[in-house]
Design a protein around this motif. Structure first.
Motif, PDB file in Angstrom:
ATOM      1  N   ILE A  74       1.197  -1.103   0.002  1.00 22.91           N
ATOM      2  CA  ILE A  74       0.264   0.274   0.021  1.00 22.91           C
ATOM      3  C   ILE A  74       0.511   0.851   0.140  1.00 22.91           C
ATOM      4  N   TYR A  75       0.915   1.893  -1.006  1.00 21.29           N
ATOM      5  CA  TYR A  75       1.501   3.363  -1.239  1.00 21.29           C
ATOM      6  C   TYR A  75       1.048   4.272  -0.746  1.00 21.29           C
ATOM      7  N   ASP A  76       1.872   5.392   0.092  1.00 22.57           N
ATOM      8  CA  ASP A  76       1.294   6.672   0.717  1.00 22.57           C
ATOM      9  C   ASP A  76       2.140   7.466  -0.956  1.00 22.57           C
ATOM     10  N   ALA A  77       1.699   7.535  -1.715  1.00 21.29           N
ATOM     11  CA  ALA A  77       2.329   8.199  -2.613  1.00 21.29           C
ATOM     12  C   ALA A  77       2.593   9.122  -3.260  1.00 21.29           C
ATOM     13  N   ARG A  78       3.559  10.345  -3.643  1.00 25.37           N
ATOM     14  CA  ARG A  78       3.134  11.421  -4.827  1.00 25.37           C
ATOM     15  C   ARG A  78       3.689  11.583  -5.649  1.00 25.37           C
ATOM     16  N   VAL A  79       3.237  11.696  -6.940  1.00 26.75           N
ATOM     17  CA  VAL A  79       4.080  11.454  -7.961  1.00 26.75           C
ATOM     18  C   VAL A  79       4.162  13.274  -8.467  1.00 26.75           C
ATOM     19  N   VAL A  80       5.494  13.374  -8.654  1.00 29.64           N
ATOM     20  CA  VAL A  80       5.856  14.445  -9.851  1.00 29.64           C
ATOM     21  C   VAL A  80       6.289  14.935 -10.514  1.00 29.64           C
ATOM     22  N   ARG A  81       5.629  15.770 -11.285  1.00 35.78           N
ATOM     23  CA  ARG A  81       6.001  15.840 -13.267  1.00 35.78           C
ATOM     24  C   ARG A  81       6.353  17.287 -13.002  1.00 35.78           C
ATOM     25  N   ARG A  82       8.189  16.823 -13.532  1.00 40.58           N
ATOM     26  CA  ARG A  82       8.724  17.533 -13.853  1.00 40.58           C
ATOM     27  C   ARG A  82       8.636  18.521 -14.909  1.00 40.58           C
ATOM     28  N   ILE A  83       8.514  19.394 -15.472  1.00 41.66           N
ATOM     29  CA  ILE A  83       8.624  20.364 -16.345  1.00 41.66           C
ATOM     30  C   ILE A  83       9.455  21.309 -16.437  1.00 41.66           C
ATOM     31  N   GLY A  84      10.750  21.722 -17.655  1.00 42.76           N
ATOM     32  CA  GLY A  84      11.857  21.889 -16.957  1.00 42.76           C
ATOM     33  C   GLY A  84      12.217  22.477 -15.875  1.00 42.76           C
ATOM     34  N   ARG A  85      12.206  23.677 -15.225  1.00 43.08           N
ATOM     35  CA  ARG A  85      12.468  24.135 -13.851  1.00 43.08           C
ATOM     36  C   ARG A  85      11.505  24.043 -12.689  1.00 43.08           C
ATOM     37  N   GLY A  86      10.507  23.490 -13.763  1.00 47.81           N
ATOM     38  CA  GLY A  86       9.068  23.825 -12.368  1.00 47.81           C
ATOM     39  C   GLY A  86       8.369  22.790 -12.009  1.00 47.81           C
ATOM     40  N   ALA A  87       7.850  22.027 -11.192  1.00 51.80           N
ATOM     41  CA  ALA A  87       7.292  20.664 -10.754  1.00 51.80           C
ATOM     42  C   ALA A  87       6.370  21.182 -10.329  1.00 51.80           C
ATOM     43  N   SER A  88       5.226  20.032 -11.053  1.00 52.90           N
ATOM     44  CA  SER A  88       3.542  20.117 -10.053  1.00 52.90           C
ATOM     45  C   SER A  88       3.236  18.507  -9.408  1.00 52.90           C
ATOM     46  N   ILE A  89       2.772  18.567  -8.781  1.00 50.40           N
ATOM     47  CA  ILE A  89       2.316  17.525  -8.366  1.00 50.40           C
ATOM     48  C   ILE A  89       0.623  16.610  -9.705  1.00 50.40           C
ATOM     49  N   ALA A  90       1.194  15.354  -9.815  1.00 49.61           N
ATOM     50  CA  ALA A  90       0.363  14.864 -11.213  1.00 49.61           C
ATOM     51  C   ALA A  90      -0.546  13.657  -9.507  1.00 49.61           C
ATOM     52  N   PHE A  91      -0.278  13.499  -8.877  1.00 51.39           N
ATOM     53  CA  PHE A  91      -0.902  12.641  -8.161  1.00 51.39           C
ATOM     54  C   PHE A  91      -0.323  13.004  -6.791  1.00 51.39           C
ATOM     55  N   ARG A  92      -1.656  12.770  -5.034  1.00 52.80           N
ATOM     56  CA  ARG A  92      -1.065  13.075  -4.506  1.00 52.80           C
ATOM     57  C   ARG A  92      -2.078  11.552  -3.355  1.00 52.80           C
ATOM     58  N   GLY A  93      -1.754  11.020  -2.955  1.00 53.69           N
ATOM     59  CA  GLY A  93      -2.655   9.680  -2.605  1.00 53.69           C
ATOM     60  C   GLY A  93      -2.381   8.698  -2.367  1.00 53.69           C
ATOM     61  N   LEU A  94      -3.108   7.456  -1.926  1.00 52.86           N
ATOM     62  CA  LEU A  94      -3.221   5.671  -1.475  1.00 52.86           C
ATOM     63  C   LEU A  94      -2.723   4.763  -3.057  1.00 52.86           C
ATOM     64  N   MET A  95      -2.288   3.959  -3.212  1.00 52.69           N
ATOM     65  CA  MET A  95      -2.052   3.023  -3.925  1.00 52.69           C
ATOM     66  C   MET A  95      -1.542   1.773  -3.218  1.00 52.69           C
ATOM     67  N   TYR A  96      -3.071   0.870  -4.616  1.00 48.79           N
ATOM     68  CA  TYR A  96      -2.293  -0.943  -3.759  1.00 48.79           C
ATOM     69  C   TYR A  96      -2.018  -1.342  -5.079  1.00 48.79           C
ATOM     70  N   ALA A  97      -1.384  -1.642  -4.664  1.00 52.04           N
ATOM     71  CA  ALA A  97      -0.245  -3.076  -5.546  1.00 52.04           C
ATOM     72  C   ALA A  97      -0.621  -4.603  -5.156  1.00 52.04           C
ATOM     73  N   PHE A  98      -1.579  -5.206  -6.026  1.00 50.45           N
ATOM     74  CA  PHE A  98      -1.770  -6.730  -5.631  1.00 50.45           C
ATOM     75  C   PHE A  98      -1.976  -7.461  -7.321  1.00 50.45           C
ATOM     76  N   GLN A  99      -0.917  -9.156  -6.925  1.00 48.21           N
ATOM     77  CA  GLN A  99      -1.092 -10.268  -8.057  1.00 48.21           C
ATOM     78  C   GLN A  99      -2.589 -10.716  -7.214  1.00 48.21           C
ATOM     79  N   ARG A 100      -3.169 -11.035  -8.771  1.00 48.34           N
ATOM     80  CA  ARG A 100      -4.542 -11.805  -8.637  1.00 48.34           C
ATOM     81  C   ARG A 100      -4.227 -13.626  -9.028  1.00 48.34           C
ATOM     82  N   ARG A 101      -5.061 -13.784  -8.510  1.00 51.23           N
ATOM     83  CA  ARG A 101      -5.010 -15.298  -8.432  1.00 51.23           C
ATOM     84  C   ARG A 101      -5.117 -15.691  -9.635  1.00 51.23           C
ATOM     85  N   PRO A 102      -4.148 -16.645 -10.286  1.00 46.83           N
ATOM     86  CA  PRO A 102      -3.800 -17.322 -11.346  1.00 46.83           C
ATOM     87  C   PRO A 102      -4.593 -17.573 -12.209  1.00 46.83           C
ATOM     88  N   GLY A 103      -5.340 -17.402 -13.233  1.00 45.23           N
ATOM     89  CA  GLY A 103      -6.624 -17.914 -13.331  1.00 45.23           C
ATOM     90  C   GLY A 103      -7.775 -17.155 -13.241  1.00 45.23           C
TER      91      GLY A 103
END
Length: 172
Positions: A16-45
């Motif tokens: 469970i990621y408490d994530a912040r994704v920053v987008r950099r454009i030249g010298r500037g930056a902006s937050i593209a995403f801030r929040g929780l990300m859940y990642a998991f593998q699904r059952r085979p089949g």
């Protein structure tokens, strides 16, 4: 934050990621995403194809039907259809992912005013919930008791586990 899932299946890591994704454009930056990300593998089949869930477009819809993915129709559930858009390379598999009406209602509850999104393949799932920083005690400049700070973190972890269990039950 990593959790281990060992109920009725081999142990697997569930980040469970408490994530912040920053987008950099030249010298500037902006937050593209801030929040929780859940990642998991699904059952085979668990099913194949690629399914993408995005909130309804506000101004510009970057997702369109194409050779790889098509919009999946949920007109039988108009509120879900209006607030979340589902695109898939395998529309039948996407319908199976969302066949449980209570799960669709739960997604809409989580949706609230945020813009949740999901990426589901035959082997993996990633779900993003935009929002504030989680699992932190809060500012030391706010008058809040230690017990209240610990309770807040505990409640946030408990809520995250409940979300994860619901996702794994439906998409596992």
């Amino acid at each position: 934050t990593d959790l281990w899932w060992e109920k009725d299946e081999p142990a697997c890591r569930i980040p469970i990621y408490d994530a912040r994704v920053v987008r950099r454009i030249g010298r500037g930056a902006s937050i593209a995403f801030r929040g929780l990300m859940y990642a998991f593998q699904r059952r085979p089949g668990a099913g194949g194809g690629l399914t993408i869930v995005v909130p309804e477009p506000r101004a510009l819809n970057i997702f369109r039907d194409g050779p790889d993915v098509r919009r999946v129709d949920f007109s039988a559930h108009p509120e879900f259809e209006r607030r979340l858009k589902v695109y898939s390379s395998d529309p039948l598999q996407a319908l199976l992912l969302f066949q449980d009406a209570s799960f669709r209602h739960r997604l809409l509850e989580w949706r609230g005013n945020s813009r949740i999104a999901a990426y589901v393949t035959g082997s993996d799932a990633i779900v993003a919930f935009p929002g504030r920083d989680r699992f932190e005690p809060g500012s030391v400049f706010r008058s809040r008791s230690a017990e209240a700070r610990v309770r807040r973190i505990f409640d946030e972890v408990a809520e995250s586990i409940e979300i994860l269990q619901t996702l794994r039950k439906s998409w596992g």
